[in-house]
Design a protein around this motif. Structure first.
Motif, mmCIF file in Angstrom:
data_model
loop_
_atom_site.group_PDB
_atom_site.id
_atom_site.type_symbol
_atom_site.label_atom_id
_atom_site.label_comp_id
_atom_site.label_asym_id
_atom_site.label_seq_id
_atom_site.Cartn_x
_atom_site.Cartn_y
_atom_site.Cartn_z
ATOM 1 N N TYR A 1 -5.112 -0.251 2.391
ATOM 2 C CA TYR A 1 -5.143 0.291 3.751
ATOM 3 C C TYR A 1 -6.483 -0.007 4.426
ATOM 4 O O TYR A 1 -6.536 -0.375 5.593
ATOM 5 N N ARG A 2 -7.581 0.164 3.674
ATOM 6 C CA ARG A 2 -8.900 -0.069 4.256
ATOM 7 C C ARG A 2 -9.053 -1.527 4.692
ATOM 8 O O ARG A 2 -9.567 -1.822 5.778
ATOM 9 N N SER A 3 -8.585 -2.442 3.859
ATOM 10 C CA SER A 3 -8.672 -3.865 4.194
ATOM 11 C C SER A 3 -7.936 -4.156 5.506
ATOM 12 O O SER A 3 -8.454 -4.855 6.379
ATOM 13 N N LEU A 4 -6.744 -3.595 5.633
ATOM 14 C CA LEU A 4 -5.955 -3.806 6.853
ATOM 15 C C LEU A 4 -6.557 -3.064 8.046
ATOM 16 O O LEU A 4 -6.594 -3.591 9.161
ATOM 17 N N ALA A 5 -7.046 -1.856 7.809
ATOM 18 C CA ALA A 5 -7.633 -1.047 8.880
ATOM 19 C C ALA A 5 -8.871 -1.721 9.453
ATOM 20 O O ALA A 5 -9.075 -1.739 10.669
ATOM 21 N N GLU A 6 -9.678 -2.272 8.584
ATOM 22 C CA GLU A 6 -10.900 -2.948 9.046
ATOM 23 C C GLU A 6 -10.591 -4.211 9.831
ATOM 24 O O GLU A 6 -11.399 -4.665 10.633
ATOM 25 N N ARG A 7 -9.386 -4.759 9.614
ATOM 26 C CA ARG A 7 -8.959 -5.927 10.392
ATOM 27 C C ARG A 7 -8.203 -5.522 11.662
ATOM 28 O O ARG A 7 -7.687 -6.381 12.372
ATOM 29 N N GLY A 8 -8.127 -4.197 11.913
ATOM 30 C CA GLY A 8 -7.580 -3.719 13.184
ATOM 31 C C GLY A 8 -6.126 -3.317 13.192
ATOM 32 O O GLY A 8 -5.545 -3.164 14.272
ATOM 33 N N MET A 9 -5.496 -3.108 12.048
ATOM 34 C CA MET A 9 -4.085 -2.717 12.031
ATOM 35 C C MET A 9 -3.966 -1.197 12.250
ATOM 36 O O MET A 9 -4.383 -0.418 11.392
ATOM 37 N N PRO A 10 -3.399 -0.763 13.383
ATOM 38 C CA PRO A 10 -3.343 0.669 13.698
ATOM 39 C C PRO A 10 -2.605 1.507 12.655
ATOM 40 O O PRO A 10 -3.029 2.618 12.337
ATOM 41 N N GLN A 11 -1.491 0.993 12.122
ATOM 42 C CA GLN A 11 -0.731 1.763 11.129
ATOM 43 C C GLN A 11 -1.584 2.043 9.895
ATOM 44 O O GLN A 11 -1.534 3.125 9.317
ATOM 45 N N ALA A 12 -2.370 1.065 9.488
ATOM 46 C CA ALA A 12 -3.251 1.238 8.332
ATOM 47 C C ALA A 12 -4.389 2.196 8.672
ATOM 48 O O ALA A 12 -4.825 2.986 7.818
ATOM 49 N N GLN A 13 -4.867 2.149 9.907
ATOM 50 C CA GLN A 13 -5.930 3.066 10.329
ATOM 51 C C GLN A 13 -5.440 4.513 10.263
ATOM 52 O O GLN A 13 -6.154 5.397 9.789
ATOM 53 N N VAL A 14 -4.205 4.753 10.710
ATOM 54 C CA VAL A 14 -3.628 6.097 10.645
ATOM 55 C C VAL A 14 -3.450 6.510 9.183
ATOM 56 O O VAL A 14 -3.804 7.632 8.800
ATOM 57 N N ALA B 1 0.841 -1.199 0.000
ATOM 58 C CA ALA B 1 0.000 0.000 0.000
ATOM 59 C C ALA B 1 0.879 1.253 0.000
ATOM 60 O O ALA B 1 0.598 2.222 -0.719
ATOM 61 N N GLY B 2 1.961 1.222 0.775
ATOM 62 C CA GLY B 2 2.900 2.348 0.809
ATOM 63 C C GLY B 2 3.577 2.573 -0.533
ATOM 64 O O GLY B 2 3.805 3.718 -0.936
#
Length: 196
Positions: A27-40, A7-8
């Motif tokens: 990023y959304r896929s990872l964020a929805e699974r709870g990854m803080p770095q992706a949420q930021v 993603a980066g």
């Protein structure tokens, strides 16, 4: 973690053409699974309106999720959320909500958050006006060498707001702030006749 790095690469055009749509999707896929770095990272996209329509409410949502998991990056954005609420930047102005976010930042030890909690108490933004509590929060900020906290604590001492009036202590705090280049503190010292 490989998906986050990919993603980066899409975000920054590292080794491939930049593609914000693909980066956001990852990023959304990872964020929805709870990854803080992706949420930021997803929050930053919404904050900046890069690849998506700018949406501070979505940015706040993702930063909050990261902060709730203890992410330092998420915590840093808590102060930003408070400022958005305080100024009505991109979202409705709400001094009560701003105070809540500044308090979260202050409780994490952020000197700017502590200073803003002091501002809220001093002026009664989102909380009952209380000069004593304002001075306490300014001191926490000032003790961490925050020049704005030092300036405002000096003001409290100069004017006897929340602390006993003590011009010498005011000068001490103004000087610490002025040593960091704060023009307002320099102005106060000139007015008192203690500059340079």
């Amino acid at each position: 973690m490989a998906q986050f790095r990919l993603a980066g690469c899409y975000r920054n055009g590292l080794g491939i053409d930049p593609d914000h749509t693909k980066a956001i999707e990852l990023y959304r896929s990872l964020a929805e699974r709870g990854m803080p770095q992706a949420q930021v990272s997803l929050g930053q996209y919404f904050e900046n309106g890069e690849g998506v329509e700018q949406d501070y409410n979505n940015a706040i949502e993702w930063y909050s999720k990261a902060a709730d998991q203890g992410s330092d990056d998420g915590r840093l954005h808590i102060l930003w959320i408070g400022m958005c609420r305080f100024c009505g930047e991109g979202i409705s102005e709400d001094s009560n909500k701003a105070f809540e976010w500044f308090s979260k930042s202050a409780e994490e030890g952020n000197s700017y958050g502590q200073r803003w909690v002091g501002v809220c108490y001093y002026w009664g933004y989102g909380v009952t006006q209380d000069y004593t509590k304002a001075a306490e929060w300014y001191r926490k900020s000032a003790d961490q060498d925050n020049r704005y906290g030092q300036l405002q604590l000096g003001w409290c001492f100069e004017n006897g707001r929340g602390v006993g009036e003590d011009v010498d202590t005011a000068i001490f705090w103004y000087r610490k702030s002025a040593d960091q280049g704060d023009e307002d503190s320099i102005g106060r010292l000139k007015e008192i006749g203690k500059w340079p």
